[in-house]
Design a protein around this motif. Structure first.
Motif, PDB file in Angstrom:
ATOM      1  N   MET A 143       0.852  -1.185   0.000  1.00 34.57           N
ATOM      2  CA  MET A 143       0.000   0.000   0.000  1.00 34.57           C
ATOM      3  C   MET A 143       0.888   1.236   0.000  1.00 34.57           C
ATOM      4  O   MET A 143       2.031   1.205   0.468  1.00 34.57           O
ATOM      5  CB  MET A 143      -0.953   0.019   1.209  1.00 34.57           C
ATOM      6  CG  MET A 143      -0.271   0.203   2.555  1.00 34.57           C
ATOM      7  SD  MET A 143      -1.430   0.091   3.956  1.00 34.57           S
ATOM      8  CE  MET A 143      -2.546   1.418   3.565  1.00 34.57           C
ATOM      9  N   THR A 144       0.399   2.321  -0.563  1.00 34.92           N
ATOM     10  CA  THR A 144       1.117   3.584  -0.543  1.00 34.92           C
ATOM     11  C   THR A 144       0.232   4.648   0.088  1.00 34.92           C
ATOM     12  O   THR A 144      -0.988   4.675  -0.128  1.00 34.92           O
ATOM     13  CB  THR A 144       1.535   4.013  -1.963  1.00 34.92           C
ATOM     14  OG1 THR A 144       2.257   5.256  -1.882  1.00 34.92           O
ATOM     15  CG2 THR A 144       0.342   4.186  -2.875  1.00 34.92           C
ATOM     16  N   LEU A 145       0.848   5.502   0.883  1.00 35.25           N
ATOM     17  CA  LEU A 145       0.158   6.615   1.524  1.00 35.25           C
ATOM     18  C   LEU A 145       0.925   7.889   1.196  1.00 35.25           C
ATOM     19  O   LEU A 145       2.165   7.879   1.155  1.00 35.25           O
ATOM     20  CB  LEU A 145       0.083   6.416   3.039  1.00 35.25           C
ATOM     21  CG  LEU A 145      -0.710   5.196   3.523  1.00 35.25           C
ATOM     22  CD1 LEU A 145      -0.532   5.011   5.021  1.00 35.25           C
ATOM     23  CD2 LEU A 145      -2.173   5.337   3.164  1.00 35.25           C
ATOM     24  N   GLY A 146       0.201   8.966   0.949  1.00 37.08           N
ATOM     25  CA  GLY A 146       0.852  10.205   0.547  1.00 37.08           C
ATOM     26  C   GLY A 146       0.522  11.377   1.444  1.00 37.08           C
ATOM     27  O   GLY A 146      -0.501  11.404   2.119  1.00 37.08           O
ATOM     28  N   VAL A 147       1.419  12.376   1.432  1.00 42.18           N
ATOM     29  CA  VAL A 147       1.229  13.599   2.204  1.00 42.18           C
ATOM     30  C   VAL A 147       1.941  14.735   1.472  1.00 42.18           C
ATOM     31  O   VAL A 147       3.029  14.545   0.911  1.00 42.18           O
ATOM     32  CB  VAL A 147       1.772  13.451   3.641  1.00 42.18           C
ATOM     33  CG1 VAL A 147       3.259  13.099   3.649  1.00 42.18           C
ATOM     34  CG2 VAL A 147       1.519  14.707   4.450  1.00 42.18           C
ATOM     35  N   ASP A 148       1.323  15.897   1.469  1.00 41.13           N
ATOM     36  CA  ASP A 148       1.897  17.063   0.798  1.00 41.13           C
ATOM     37  C   ASP A 148       2.849  17.767   1.752  1.00 41.13           C
ATOM     38  O   ASP A 148       2.481  18.724   2.439  1.00 41.13           O
ATOM     39  CB  ASP A 148       0.783  18.006   0.352  1.00 41.13           C
ATOM     40  CG  ASP A 148       1.292  19.120  -0.565  1.00 41.13           C
ATOM     41  OD1 ASP A 148       2.527  19.289  -0.677  1.00 41.13           O
ATOM     42  OD2 ASP A 148       0.456  19.836  -1.154  1.00 41.13           O
ATOM     43  N   VAL A 149       4.084  17.293   1.803  1.00 46.76           N
ATOM     44  CA  VAL A 149       5.070  17.863   2.731  1.00 46.76           C
ATOM     45  C   VAL A 149       5.370  19.331   2.428  1.00 46.76           C
ATOM     46  O   VAL A 149       5.439  20.150   3.356  1.00 46.76           O
ATOM     47  CB  VAL A 149       6.360  17.021   2.718  1.00 46.76           C
ATOM     48  CG1 VAL A 149       7.494  17.738   3.459  1.00 46.76           C
ATOM     49  CG2 VAL A 149       6.102  15.656   3.350  1.00 46.76           C
ATOM     50  N   PRO A 150       5.562  19.752   1.161  1.00 48.47           N
ATOM     51  CA  PRO A 150       5.844  21.176   0.898  1.00 48.47           C
ATOM     52  C   PRO A 150       4.773  22.109   1.469  1.00 48.47           C
ATOM     53  O   PRO A 150       5.097  23.166   2.026  1.00 48.47           O
ATOM     54  CB  PRO A 150       5.892  21.246  -0.627  1.00 48.47           C
ATOM     55  CG  PRO A 150       6.315  19.884  -1.060  1.00 48.47           C
ATOM     56  CD  PRO A 150       5.652  18.954  -0.090  1.00 48.47           C
ATOM     57  N   ALA A 151       3.506  21.727   1.361  1.00 49.37           N
ATOM     58  CA  ALA A 151       2.433  22.570   1.896  1.00 49.37           C
ATOM     59  C   ALA A 151       2.510  22.646   3.413  1.00 49.37           C
ATOM     60  O   ALA A 151       2.310  23.711   4.011  1.00 49.37           O
ATOM     61  CB  ALA A 151       1.076  22.040   1.456  1.00 49.37           C
ATOM     62  N   LEU A 152       2.822  21.520   4.054  1.00 52.63           N
ATOM     63  CA  LEU A 152       2.916  21.502   5.512  1.00 52.63           C
ATOM     64  C   LEU A 152       4.126  22.272   6.019  1.00 52.63           C
ATOM     65  O   LEU A 152       4.078  22.874   7.092  1.00 52.63           O
ATOM     66  CB  LEU A 152       2.967  20.058   6.013  1.00 52.63           C
ATOM     67  CG  LEU A 152       1.678  19.250   5.836  1.00 52.63           C
ATOM     68  CD1 LEU A 152       1.889  17.808   6.293  1.00 52.63           C
ATOM     69  CD2 LEU A 152       0.534  19.881   6.613  1.00 52.63           C
ATOM     70  N   VAL A 153       5.212  22.255   5.243  1.00 53.87           N
ATOM     71  CA  VAL A 153       6.400  23.027   5.621  1.00 53.87           C
ATOM     72  C   VAL A 153       6.056  24.510   5.709  1.00 53.87           C
ATOM     73  O   VAL A 153       6.444  25.216   6.649  1.00 53.87           O
ATOM     74  CB  VAL A 153       7.544  22.790   4.620  1.00 53.87           C
ATOM     75  CG1 VAL A 153       8.672  23.811   4.811  1.00 53.87           C
ATOM     76  CG2 VAL A 153       8.098  21.373   4.777  1.00 53.87           C
ATOM     77  N   LYS A 154       5.302  24.993   4.738  1.00 52.10           N
ATOM     78  CA  LYS A 154       4.888  26.409   4.746  1.00 52.10           C
ATOM     79  C   LYS A 154       3.940  26.701   5.899  1.00 52.10           C
ATOM     80  O   LYS A 154       4.057  27.733   6.562  1.00 52.10           O
ATOM     81  CB  LYS A 154       4.221  26.762   3.417  1.00 52.10           C
ATOM     82  CG  LYS A 154       5.165  26.752   2.219  1.00 52.10           C
ATOM     83  CD  LYS A 154       4.422  27.121   0.934  1.00 52.10           C
ATOM     84  CE  LYS A 154       5.352  27.100  -0.272  1.00 52.10           C
ATOM     85  NZ  LYS A 154       4.625  27.435  -1.540  1.00 52.10           N
ATOM     86  N   ALA A 155       3.022  25.787   6.140  1.00 53.42           N
ATOM     87  CA  ALA A 155       2.024  26.025   7.178  1.00 53.42           C
ATOM     88  C   ALA A 155       2.629  25.964   8.575  1.00 53.42           C
ATOM     89  O   ALA A 155       2.292  26.773   9.442  1.00 53.42           O
ATOM     90  CB  ALA A 155       0.899  24.997   7.050  1.00 53.42           C
ATOM     91  N   ARG A 156       3.537  25.015   8.793  1.00 51.78           N
ATOM     92  CA  ARG A 156       4.099  24.823  10.133  1.00 51.78           C
ATOM     93  C   ARG A 156       5.371  25.630  10.379  1.00 51.78           C
ATOM     94  O   ARG A 156       5.827  25.724  11.509  1.00 51.78           O
ATOM     95  CB  ARG A 156       4.399  23.337  10.358  1.00 51.78           C
ATOM     96  CG  ARG A 156       3.183  22.440  10.307  1.00 51.78           C
ATOM     97  CD  ARG A 156       3.589  20.984  10.501  1.00 51.78           C
ATOM     98  NE  ARG A 156       2.456  20.082  10.353  1.00 51.78           N
ATOM     99  CZ  ARG A 156       2.560  18.749  10.401  1.00 51.78           C
ATOM    100  NH1 ARG A 156       3.749  18.185  10.597  1.00 51.78           N
ATOM    101  NH2 ARG A 156       1.478  18.001  10.253  1.00 51.78           N
TER     102      ARG A 156
END
Length: 431
Positions: free
Chosen positions: A81-94
């Motif tokens: 199984m593969t799971l994804g997350v938008d790390v660039p967006a979270l870097v900006k938000a956090r």
């Protein structure tokens, strides 16, 4: 190498018969070897393996890596199984680094997969070189003994079967078995601190001591055993020094100050972890400031955005900061007979009981003597108490009665609106 990894897993009890494991695999050499070895150990332990790829949406090559890892899992008859997350967006938000966010989200998703699949543990591919890099990273940050322990073979639900072998041995196994792992190009980017340690610092240390990676691994094994023993001593001491009362942590002053400095620091970290549920967020400066607070006068405080510490007459109290304050400094409610009074987040219920003789205590008020215009409100700087014919600062009265000052701050009083010798006149009201 299979036999060495099997022996390591047995030594540290990393695998259990019939358990279901999540295997974190990025397609790189380390995680591909991890998958290959666990697939071979599957028959010995009757393991059920679920291969998981985490897509961070940082690199275009990741799409092809998903297909590659899926194919490698299929070769070994493992579900994928593969799971994804938008790390660039979270870097900006956090407003955190890419490394930090990617690590946090990777483990979050792996645990999500574990829970979804009913697995018992997550296998990751850390090895001896990763251990050396971790220890060097912690050393450069000025870590204490806990940080120098590096990574344990098992940390909660995370297991590290390859921690007893080196990167050199892993690459040799790749060649011998004809594996064709994928290479993450960002692993060569030395703008990341861990990559600088890997490609610049560690090779220099190996010139001085060719066996430094193995020696650091041995050191962590020694320190981890000693850390376990120290933690046992800390917990034993904490039983009569650190107490939870509601949501707060009380650290008793007298027995705390009687402890050696090293134990004081450990106890403070233990108290912080008990309060916040994590070790991160308490720096050396925080610890030393807290130690100094025990020598300060009652009422002194130290606080951060997440927590605060208050010195009382016999303890230091650690409290988590609340985004919703209990008190409302603007609240001011006129007293008008029996009933309920809302003061910010606090509700006061006023009753009248008939007493015989001069029987009022500190917790009771002679209702007939409440002057006109009296109101409920919270304590403010400069408030004075009208008490048996003389005045006294409310702060001093609270200290004499041994009420923690933060309790006085969050407890309503009733006050008259007129001044008494230039000060506001007060009496105590208990909820």
């Amino acid at each position: 190498m299979k036999e060495r990894i099997l022996a390591y897993c047995r030594q540290f009890h990393l695998l259990e018969q019939g358990e279901r494991l999540i295997v974190a695999c990025s397609g790189g050499p380390d995680s591909l070897v991890l998958l290959d070895i666990l697939a071979q150990l599957r028959e010995i332990y009757a393991l059920q393996l679920m291969v998981v790829y985490i897509h961070h949406h940082l690199r275009a090559a990741a799409d092809e890596e998903v297909r590659f890892v899926q194919a490698e899992a299929a070769k070994r008859q493992c579900p994928f199984m593969t799971l994804g997350v938008d790390v660039p967006a979270l870097v900006k938000a956090r407003k955190q680094s890419v490394e930090t966010v990617a690590r946090q989200e990777r483990y979050r998703l792996l645990r999500e997969a574990k829970d979804r699949q009913g697995a018992t543990a997550i296998a990751v591919a850390h090895h001896q070189h990763d251990q050396a890099e971790t220890v060097l990273h912690h050393f450069l940050r000025g870590s204490g003994l806990t940080g120098l322990c590096g990574m344990a073979p098992r940390t909660g639900d995370i297991i590290r079967p390859l921690l007893g072998v080196s990167r050199t041995e892993i690459m040799q196994y790749v060649q011998e078995q004809g594996l064709q792992p994928r290479e993450d190009e960002t692993n060569r980017d030395t703008t990341y601190l861990r990559n600088r340690l890997r490609w610049d610092v560690l090779p220099l240390l190996q010139q001085i001591n060719p066996a430094c990676v193995t020696d650091i691994s041995h050191m962590t094994t020694i320190l981890q055993a000693e850390e376990t023993w120290i933690q046992t001593m800390v917990q034993t001491s904490a039983r009569h020094i650190v107490q939870r009362q509601g949501e707060d942590i009380y650290i008793k002053q007298a027995p705390f100050l009687a402890c050696p400095v090293a134990l004081q620091r450990r106890l403070l970290r233990y108290a912080y972890e008990t309060l916040c549920g994590e070790r991160q967020g308490l720096s050396f400066t925080h610890v030393e400031t807290l130690r100094a607070l025990f020598q300060k006068e009652t009422g002194k405080q130290f606080f951060t955005r997440q927590w605060r510490a208050v010195r009382t007459y016999d303890a230091v109290i650690l409290t988590r900061q609340s985004n919703t304050p209990l008190r409302d400094d603007t609240a001011c409610v006129p007293i008008d007979g029996v009933g309920d009074y809302d003061l910010g987040m606090v509700r006061i219920h006023l009753d009248i009981d008939r007493l015989y003789g001069n029987a009022c205590t500190d917790g009771q008020i002679d209702y007939a003597r409440i002057p006109d215009g009296a109101v409920f409100r919270y304590r403010k700087p400069g408030d004075y108490l009208c008490y048996h014919g003389y005045t006294k600062t409310l702060k001093k009265w609270l200290q004499e009665k041994k009420y923690p000052l933060q309790d006085g701050d969050n407890c309503p009083f009733y006050a008259t609106v007129h001044k008494y010798y230039g000060y506001t006149a007060f009496r105590r009201f208990r909820q």
